[in-house]
Design a protein around this motif. Structure first.
Motif, PDB file in Angstrom:
ATOM      1  N   GLN A  27     -39.571   4.369   0.633  1.00 59.14           N
ATOM      2  CA  GLN A  27     -40.335   4.171  -0.705  1.00 59.14           C
ATOM      3  C   GLN A  27     -41.294   4.910  -1.205  1.00 59.14           C
ATOM      4  O   GLN A  27     -41.785   4.847  -2.527  1.00 59.14           O
ATOM      5  N   GLN A  28     -41.445   6.082  -0.284  1.00 57.92           N
ATOM      6  CA  GLN A  28     -42.570   7.155  -0.692  1.00 57.92           C
ATOM      7  C   GLN A  28     -41.751   8.314  -1.240  1.00 57.92           C
ATOM      8  O   GLN A  28     -41.796   8.931  -2.444  1.00 57.92           O
ATOM      9  N   CYS A  29     -40.534   8.870  -0.702  1.00 56.19           N
ATOM     10  CA  CYS A  29     -39.931  10.151  -0.863  1.00 56.19           C
ATOM     11  C   CYS A  29     -38.345  10.018  -1.266  1.00 56.19           C
ATOM     12  O   CYS A  29     -37.612  10.850  -1.424  1.00 56.19           O
ATOM     13  N   ARG A  30     -37.894   8.634  -0.839  1.00 56.61           N
ATOM     14  CA  ARG A  30     -36.413   8.209  -1.387  1.00 56.61           C
ATOM     15  C   ARG A  30     -35.335   9.083  -0.309  1.00 56.61           C
ATOM     16  O   ARG A  30     -34.232   8.993  -0.651  1.00 56.61           O
ATOM     17  N   THR A  31     -36.000   9.257   0.556  1.00 57.92           N
ATOM     18  CA  THR A  31     -35.123  10.013   1.749  1.00 57.92           C
ATOM     19  C   THR A  31     -34.302   8.571   2.162  1.00 57.92           C
ATOM     20  O   THR A  31     -34.834   7.372   2.496  1.00 57.92           O
ATOM     21  N   PRO A  32     -32.836   8.755   2.768  1.00 54.57           N
ATOM     22  CA  PRO A  32     -32.200   7.657   3.051  1.00 54.57           C
ATOM     23  C   PRO A  32     -32.585   7.236   4.395  1.00 54.57           C
ATOM     24  O   PRO A  32     -33.016   8.199   5.364  1.00 54.57           O
ATOM     25  N   LEU A  33     -32.648   5.739   4.850  1.00 53.36           N
ATOM     26  CA  LEU A  33     -33.287   5.691   6.162  1.00 53.36           C
ATOM     27  C   LEU A  33     -32.120   4.959   6.861  1.00 53.36           C
ATOM     28  O   LEU A  33     -31.408   4.158   6.695  1.00 53.36           O
ATOM     29  N   VAL A  34     -31.862   5.935   8.232  1.00 59.43           N
ATOM     30  CA  VAL A  34     -30.532   5.781   8.875  1.00 59.43           C
ATOM     31  C   VAL A  34     -31.202   4.602  10.179  1.00 59.43           C
ATOM     32  O   VAL A  34     -31.946   4.989  10.698  1.00 59.43           O
ATOM     33  N   LYS A  35     -30.587   3.432  10.155  1.00 57.95           N
ATOM     34  CA  LYS A  35     -30.673   2.661  11.066  1.00 57.95           C
ATOM     35  C   LYS A  35     -30.080   2.771  12.151  1.00 57.95           C
ATOM     36  O   LYS A  35     -28.907   2.729  12.363  1.00 57.95           O
ATOM     37  N   GLN A  36     -30.941   2.579  13.394  1.00 54.92           N
ATOM     38  CA  GLN A  36     -30.428   2.790  14.786  1.00 54.92           C
ATOM     39  C   GLN A  36     -29.968   1.340  15.388  1.00 54.92           C
ATOM     40  O   GLN A  36     -30.869   1.023  16.127  1.00 54.92           O
ATOM     41  N   TYR A  37     -28.891   0.664  15.109  1.00 54.71           N
ATOM     42  CA  TYR A  37     -28.632  -0.450  15.764  1.00 54.71           C
ATOM     43  C   TYR A  37     -28.006  -0.052  17.073  1.00 54.71           C
ATOM     44  O   TYR A  37     -26.998   0.820  17.013  1.00 54.71           O
ATOM     45  N   LEU A  38     -28.149  -0.698  18.084  1.00 63.43           N
ATOM     46  CA  LEU A  38     -28.047  -0.284  19.529  1.00 63.43           C
ATOM     47  C   LEU A  38     -27.208  -1.535  20.196  1.00 63.43           C
ATOM     48  O   LEU A  38     -27.554  -2.769  20.054  1.00 63.43           O
ATOM     49  N   TRP A  39     -26.071  -1.279  20.491  1.00 62.15           N
ATOM     50  CA  TRP A  39     -25.102  -2.404  21.661  1.00 62.15           C
ATOM     51  C   TRP A  39     -25.895  -2.502  23.065  1.00 62.15           C
ATOM     52  O   TRP A  39     -26.035  -1.563  23.537  1.00 62.15           O
ATOM     53  N   HIS A  49     -36.406 -13.305  22.377  1.00 64.47           N
ATOM     54  CA  HIS A  49     -36.295 -13.951  21.138  1.00 64.47           C
ATOM     55  C   HIS A  49     -35.953 -12.992  20.239  1.00 64.47           C
ATOM     56  O   HIS A  49     -36.446 -11.894  20.047  1.00 64.47           O
ATOM     57  N   VAL A  50     -34.956 -13.358  19.213  1.00 62.03           N
ATOM     58  CA  VAL A  50     -35.057 -12.507  17.975  1.00 62.03           C
ATOM     59  C   VAL A  50     -36.344 -12.448  17.296  1.00 62.03           C
ATOM     60  O   VAL A  50     -37.223 -13.414  17.111  1.00 62.03           O
ATOM     61  N   GLY A  51     -36.585 -10.991  17.097  1.00 57.44           N
ATOM     62  CA  GLY A  51     -37.864 -10.717  16.481  1.00 57.44           C
ATOM     63  C   GLY A  51     -38.931 -10.220  17.506  1.00 57.44           C
ATOM     64  O   GLY A  51     -39.686  -9.490  17.125  1.00 57.44           O
ATOM     65  N   ASP A  52     -38.522 -10.386  18.880  1.00 52.36           N
ATOM     66  CA  ASP A  52     -39.443  -9.827  19.697  1.00 52.36           C
ATOM     67  C   ASP A  52     -39.293  -8.071  19.936  1.00 52.36           C
ATOM     68  O   ASP A  52     -38.320  -7.719  19.467  1.00 52.36           O
ATOM     69  N   PHE A  58     -38.316  -1.404  20.463  1.00 51.53           N
ATOM     70  CA  PHE A  58     -36.867  -1.998  20.302  1.00 51.53           C
ATOM     71  C   PHE A  58     -36.970  -3.485  19.741  1.00 51.53           C
ATOM     72  O   PHE A  58     -37.376  -4.355  20.378  1.00 51.53           O
ATOM     73  N   LEU A  59     -36.536  -3.654  18.405  1.00 53.29           N
ATOM     74  CA  LEU A  59     -36.386  -4.845  18.018  1.00 53.29           C
ATOM     75  C   LEU A  59     -35.390  -5.505  18.389  1.00 53.29           C
ATOM     76  O   LEU A  59     -34.069  -5.112  18.048  1.00 53.29           O
ATOM     77  N   VAL A  60     -35.388  -6.894  18.923  1.00 54.72           N
ATOM     78  CA  VAL A  60     -34.472  -7.768  19.022  1.00 54.72           C
ATOM     79  C   VAL A  60     -33.787  -8.476  18.121  1.00 54.72           C
ATOM     80  O   VAL A  60     -34.321  -9.192  17.249  1.00 54.72           O
ATOM     81  N   LYS A  61     -32.396  -8.017  17.823  1.00 50.54           N
ATOM     82  CA  LYS A  61     -31.369  -8.699  16.726  1.00 50.54           C
ATOM     83  C   LYS A  61     -30.741  -9.825  17.249  1.00 50.54           C
ATOM     84  O   LYS A  61     -30.515 -10.696  16.329  1.00 50.54           O
ATOM     85  N   SER A  62     -30.383  -9.674  18.385  1.00 52.17           N
ATOM     86  CA  SER A  62     -29.652 -10.809  18.928  1.00 52.17           C
ATOM     87  C   SER A  62     -29.712 -10.627  20.458  1.00 52.17           C
ATOM     88  O   SER A  62     -30.228  -9.478  20.979  1.00 52.17           O
ATOM     89  N   SER A  63     -29.110 -11.190  21.358  1.00 52.80           N
ATOM     90  CA  SER A  63     -28.916 -10.986  22.832  1.00 52.80           C
ATOM     91  C   SER A  63     -28.166  -9.563  23.087  1.00 52.80           C
ATOM     92  O   SER A  63     -28.171  -9.225  24.195  1.00 52.80           O
ATOM     93  N   LYS A  64     -27.411  -9.130  21.957  1.00 50.47           N
ATOM     94  CA  LYS A  64     -26.257  -7.976  22.441  1.00 50.47           C
ATOM     95  C   LYS A  64     -27.051  -6.793  21.664  1.00 50.47           C
ATOM     96  O   LYS A  64     -26.300  -5.818  21.773  1.00 50.47           O
ATOM     97  N   VAL A  65     -27.805  -6.981  20.428  1.00 47.26           N
ATOM     98  CA  VAL A  65     -28.202  -5.733  19.584  1.00 47.26           C
ATOM     99  C   VAL A  65     -29.706  -5.534  19.497  1.00 47.26           C
ATOM    100  O   VAL A  65     -30.338  -6.796  19.124  1.00 47.26           O
ATOM    101  N   LEU A  66     -30.060  -4.493  19.550  1.00 45.63           N
ATOM    102  CA  LEU A  66     -31.347  -4.190  19.513  1.00 45.63           C
ATOM    103  C   LEU A  66     -31.488  -3.131  18.098  1.00 45.63           C
ATOM    104  O   LEU A  66     -30.439  -2.335  17.969  1.00 45.63           O
ATOM    105  N   LEU A  67     -32.630  -3.023  17.302  1.00 45.13           N
ATOM    106  CA  LEU A  67     -32.923  -1.771  16.473  1.00 45.13           C
ATOM    107  C   LEU A  67     -33.990  -1.036  16.951  1.00 45.13           C
ATOM    108  O   LEU A  67     -34.992  -1.563  17.408  1.00 45.13           O
TER     109      LEU A  67
END
Length: 523
Positions: A27-39, A49-52, A58-67
């Motif tokens: 939102q500052q310089c318009r560089t694309p944000l590459v999201k690192q989702y991990l299995w 829990h989701v959101g931990d 590492f953000l918990v997205k599900s029991s098998k996926v972290l960001l």
């Protein structure tokens, strides 16, 4: 720890602005944000829990996926179990079919420590998430092959089976071929087959009969154009009439050719090179076939030269001319896969010998020897052949994603292929970017070009480029804004290639830049 507000730092080192996960651009310089989702391979995350937020990162997205919310930060040296991790590392050249280890995460469970392996570039889909809220997967819609199979074209169904067959032997050598017998692990993203994770083989080595039995389950929803032939093939595999993987691949190659007859393939090529902002000369060279010479089957080559006294310019020019001249006498459309691969090898060796002989005659030694990287693409419908030596790259871009389909020949990648380092960690070595092979610096006897084949069953673009563009992950950052518009019909190929050159000069600027785009259209 429950995360109240999770931010992603802008990857631009001059910005580092904190962004929300919902943002696609800084939102500052318009560089694309590459999201690192991990299995997550292993057990333990399901207790959170989701959101931990684990390890404040590492953000918990599900029991098998972290960001990974801090992908720019390094991770401590990894201690890993060689038996479980090395198959991934040694199969590194088979990107994008095989995910790669990102890090080992140590979890504290009831006064004990449990470790899980986080995998990068895994084919994560909506079915793997507890919620779709705030999810950005860069247009990738990974599906289990079983779900995508029904309704797919004959060409695509054969393409998927052909890719599985191509992976069989490499995975068998690492004792993980049973991964290809578990439908829940086999995902597809448009035309590409990708594995979610690898599973170790048990005592008995899996057989092609078992593979035939799995394929047989998909016969009821196979395309009518191939159902009979595929049924016969599965029966031959089950009865042991097909016992060698090469035999199976040859049969599937014939099926591909037959299925391709119902399609029309059109190719458009645009290439440009630029000296860049800091270099005194341009040592890059590119080649694009003329339509008459190659009967509308395009050949494009990108070379990035190196060597003192303008040697890089000479080496790259010699390589392009030698390979193009060698292939001019080949009736590409009449060649089978084996003979065409041989012809490509011959052209590369011819170029290498010419440059090597010139080095020897001029008594050039060590870093004074001129040489060049090379990446080339040759279309022979329904396949695209990609060959490379050095660190010039090729990417496949379709509406589902951007995939690097070549492996750099440098020290960092060598450590990964030898099973000694995670790809992410390999960059920490001082000589990780040093090339281990290039055209012209040594005899063809020790040269190992890598030639890969990709079946074209949809509109897509192959991007070939020198490292003036690919450095600092510029392709991964900007493919959506600069290349997807071509597939959407919003800009033409020449405009896209010019924009990529400008982007490389603006954001990298330290090297010559060469880009060649091959737009493949299938109807």
């Amino acid at each position: 720890m429950q995360a109240t507000t999770v931010t992603l730092l802008c990857p631009n080192p001059n910005c580092k602005y904190p962004n929300s996960e919902t943002h696609r651009f800084c939102q500052q310089c318009r560089t694309p944000l590459v999201k690192q989702y991990l299995w997550v391979e292993g057990q333990g995350i399901e207790n959170y829990h989701v959101g931990d937020l684990l390890l404040n990162r590492f953000l918990v997205k599900s029991s098998k996926v972290l960001l990974d919310t801090r992908p720019e930060q390094s991770i401590e040296a990894q201690i890993f179990d060689p038996a479980s991790v090395q198959p991934y590392l040694k199969l590194f050249p088979y990107c994008p079919h095989i995910p790669q280890p990102y890090c080992v995460l140590y979890l504290e469970e009831k006064q004990s420590h449990q470790e899980v392996l986080l995998l990068d570039q895994a084919p994560i889909g909506k079915c793997d998430l507890s919620t779709e809220e705030n999810l950005e997967l860069s247009h990738r819609y990974a599906q289990p092959l079983e779900l995508a199979w029904k309704g797919a074209s004959a060409l695509r169904q054969i393409n998927w089976l052909w890719q599985i067959a191509q992976l069989w032997q490499p995975l068998a050598e690492q004792k993980v071929s049973s991964s290809l017998l578990q439908p829940n692990l086999i995902r597809v993203e448009s035309s590409l087959v990708r594995l979610l994770e690898l599973r170790q083989d048990r005592e008995a080595t899996p057989s092609l009969a078992e593979l035939g039995q799995m394929w047989q389950q998909w016969l009821p929803t196979a395309n009518n154009a191939i159902k009979s032939a595929l049924s016969s093939l599965c029966l031959q595999m089950i009865e042991g009439q097909i016992q060698k993987i090469d035999q199976l691949i040859n049969i599937l190659d014939e099926f591909l050719q037959q299925s391709a007859i119902a399609h029309k393939f059109t190719f458009t090529v645009a290439a440009q090179t630029d000296q860049g902002l800091t270099r005194q000369s341009n040592e890059d060279t590119y080649y694009v076939t003329d339509r008459e010479t190659f009967s509308n089957l395009p050949l494009t080559i990108v070379c990035d030269g190196m060597g003192g006294h303008a040697g890089g310019e000479v080496a790259s020019s010699v390589a392009v001319e030698a390979i193009a001249q060698h292939l001019q006498g080949v009736n590409i459309a009449s060649e089978n896969t084996t003979s065409l691969v041989i012809k490509l090898h011959e052209g590369i060796y011819k170029a290498n010998d010419l440059i090597n002989q010139s080095n020897n005659q001029d008594h050039r030694r060590d870093y004074q020897r001129m040489g060049t990287t090379i990446v080339m693409a040759l279309a022979c419908p329904p396949k695209m052949y990609i060959a490379n030596i050095g660190d010039s790259r090729a990417y496949l871009i379709n509406r589902s994603g951007c995939y690097q389909v070549t492996t750099d020949d440098n020290m960092g990648c060598r450590l990964v292929r030898l099973g000694m380092s995670f790809y992410r960690d390999s960059f920490s070595h001082s000589n990780s970017a040093q090339l281990i092979q290039a055209l012209g610096v040594s005899s063809s006897k020790v040269l190992h070009p890598r030639i890969r084949q990709f079946v074209i069953d949809e509109d897509c673009i192959f991007l070939l480029c020198s490292d003036g563009l690919s450095d600092n992950n510029r392709v991964e950052e900007y493919w959506e804004t600069e290349i997807l518009p071509v597939l959407a019909g919003e800009i033409d190929l020449t405009v896209a290639s010019r924009r990529l050159i400008d982007l490389a000069n603006h954001l990298n600027g330290h090297d010559n830049v060469t880009v060649s785009l091959v737009y493949c259209q299938v109807s």
